[in-house]
Design a protein around this motif. Structure first.
Motif, PDB file in Angstrom:
ATOM      1  N   UNK A 186      22.148  15.056 -21.528  1.00 40.87           N
ATOM      2  CA  UNK A 186      22.923  16.271 -21.223  1.00 40.87           C
ATOM      3  C   UNK A 186      22.969  16.557 -19.728  1.00 40.87           C
ATOM      4  N   UNK A 187      22.168  15.867 -18.967  1.00 43.31           N
ATOM      5  CA  UNK A 187      22.086  16.091 -17.529  1.00 43.31           C
ATOM      6  C   UNK A 187      20.642  16.087 -17.091  1.00 43.31           C
ATOM      7  N   UNK A 188      20.395  15.619 -15.890  1.00 43.51           N
ATOM      8  CA  UNK A 188      19.026  15.551 -15.410  1.00 43.51           C
ATOM      9  C   UNK A 188      19.044  15.292 -13.909  1.00 43.51           C
ATOM     10  N   UNK A 189      17.873  15.156 -13.348  1.00 42.27           N
ATOM     11  CA  UNK A 189      17.731  14.884 -11.924  1.00 42.27           C
ATOM     12  C   UNK A 189      16.579  13.920 -11.723  1.00 42.27           C
ATOM     13  N   UNK A 190      16.527  13.347 -10.535  1.00 43.96           N
ATOM     14  CA  UNK A 190      15.382  12.538 -10.134  1.00 43.96           C
ATOM     15  C   UNK A 190      15.184  12.710  -8.636  1.00 43.96           C
ATOM     16  N   UNK A 191      13.931  12.831  -8.250  1.00 44.20           N
ATOM     17  CA  UNK A 191      13.554  12.905  -6.843  1.00 44.20           C
ATOM     18  C   UNK A 191      12.566  11.789  -6.555  1.00 44.20           C
ATOM     19  N   UNK A 203       4.541   6.603 -10.352  1.00 40.82           N
ATOM     20  CA  UNK A 203       4.083   6.273  -9.009  1.00 40.82           C
ATOM     21  C   UNK A 203       4.202   4.767  -8.822  1.00 40.82           C
ATOM     22  N   UNK A 204       5.015   4.371  -7.856  1.00 43.12           N
ATOM     23  CA  UNK A 204       5.155   2.970  -7.491  1.00 43.12           C
ATOM     24  C   UNK A 204       4.251   2.690  -6.298  1.00 43.12           C
ATOM     25  N   UNK A 235       0.800  -1.221   0.000  1.00 46.42           N
ATOM     26  CA  UNK A 235       0.000   0.000   0.000  1.00 46.42           C
ATOM     27  C   UNK A 235       0.833   1.271   0.000  1.00 46.42           C
ATOM     28  N   UNK A 236       2.129   1.154   0.318  1.00 45.39           N
ATOM     29  CA  UNK A 236       3.001   2.325   0.315  1.00 45.39           C
ATOM     30  C   UNK A 236       3.144   2.843  -1.105  1.00 45.39           C
ATOM     31  N   UNK A 237       3.045   4.158  -1.275  1.00 45.49           N
ATOM     32  CA  UNK A 237       3.224   4.768  -2.593  1.00 45.49           C
ATOM     33  C   UNK A 237       4.421   5.692  -2.584  1.00 45.49           C
ATOM     34  N   UNK A 238       5.250   5.570  -3.629  1.00 46.11           N
ATOM     35  CA  UNK A 238       6.423   6.417  -3.833  1.00 46.11           C
ATOM     36  C   UNK A 238       6.289   7.066  -5.203  1.00 46.11           C
ATOM     37  N   UNK A 239       6.564   8.344  -5.292  1.00 44.43           N
ATOM     38  CA  UNK A 239       6.510   9.055  -6.565  1.00 44.43           C
ATOM     39  C   UNK A 239       7.935   9.404  -6.974  1.00 44.43           C
ATOM     40  N   UNK A 240       8.290   9.067  -8.218  1.00 44.82           N
ATOM     41  CA  UNK A 240       9.595   9.387  -8.788  1.00 44.82           C
ATOM     42  C   UNK A 240       9.364  10.351  -9.942  1.00 44.82           C
TER      43      UNK A 240
END
Length: 190
Positions: free
Chosen positions: A125-130, A78-79, A51-56
């Motif tokens: 070229x470059x990026x990020x992830x949260x 959304x995982x 049931x835990x949800x993680x958003x990337x």
């Protein structure tokens, strides 16, 4: 009467303890690939309950306004944990059509929803992830990763430049967020 109070207290405790709180640093990114089949992986330092949800997302963060730059050019995944994921498990997401999720270590299942089918990969070229919980309007950040193309921004972030981002104030580079400038097209923790 004592038995009734004990059972009631047990049931109330059980009901309220099932909600899982994930805190800053409970997850860390272990890899990111920015070309020829983009993807990322992460390790969890706590057990993740069903049931835990993680958003990337790779949307840039504008710390000066405390909000994301929303764009249909960035991905949002959304995982949802469908069976317990033991701490120490490495989860791998590989971009594709529609993409795949696997466990590099451990075993469990996740369901996932890709909110944006336009571009579910990183920029070479470059990026990020949260990774965060909550919502885009009110995120609780858990971890962050910035790849290539300069470090975390300190000035104003232009939403037209999707390769730059600020580090949210709740994250600390080198502790629960990481900037890395690999010579190739990604990084992997070994």
């Amino acid at each position: 009467m004592k038995l009734f109070l004990f059972i009631t207290a047990f049931l109330v405790t059980t009901l309220f303890s099932s909600a899982q709180v994930i805190a800053v640093g409970d997850i860390a990114f272990t890899s990111a690939k920015v070309s020829n089949g983009d993807g990322f992986s992460f390790v969890t330092f706590i057990d993740l309950c069903p049931g835990t949800q993680l958003i990337f997302s790779d949307m840039p963060w504008r710390d000066e306004t405390n909000k994301f730059c929303t764009s249909d050019e960035e991905f949002a995944i959304t995982f949802t944990v469908t069976s317990k994921i033991d701490r120490g498990t490495v989860v791998v997401y590989n971009d594709g059509s529609p993409g795949s999720v696997s466990m590099a270590t451990g075993s469990a299942t996740l369901s996932w929803t890709l909110a944006n089918q336009h571009n579910n990969g990183f920029s070479s070229d470059g990026d990020n992830i949260f990774v965060f919980t909550g919502s885009y309007a009110n995120p609780t950040f858990i971890a962050g990763l910035k790849i290539k193309d300069g470090t975390w921004m300190t000035g104003t972030v232009s939403c037209a430049d999707r390769q730059h981002t600020r580090l949210p104030a709740t994250l600390t580079n080198g502790v629960n967020a990481l900037y890395i400038n690999p010579g190739g097209d990604g990084m992997r923790y070994t």
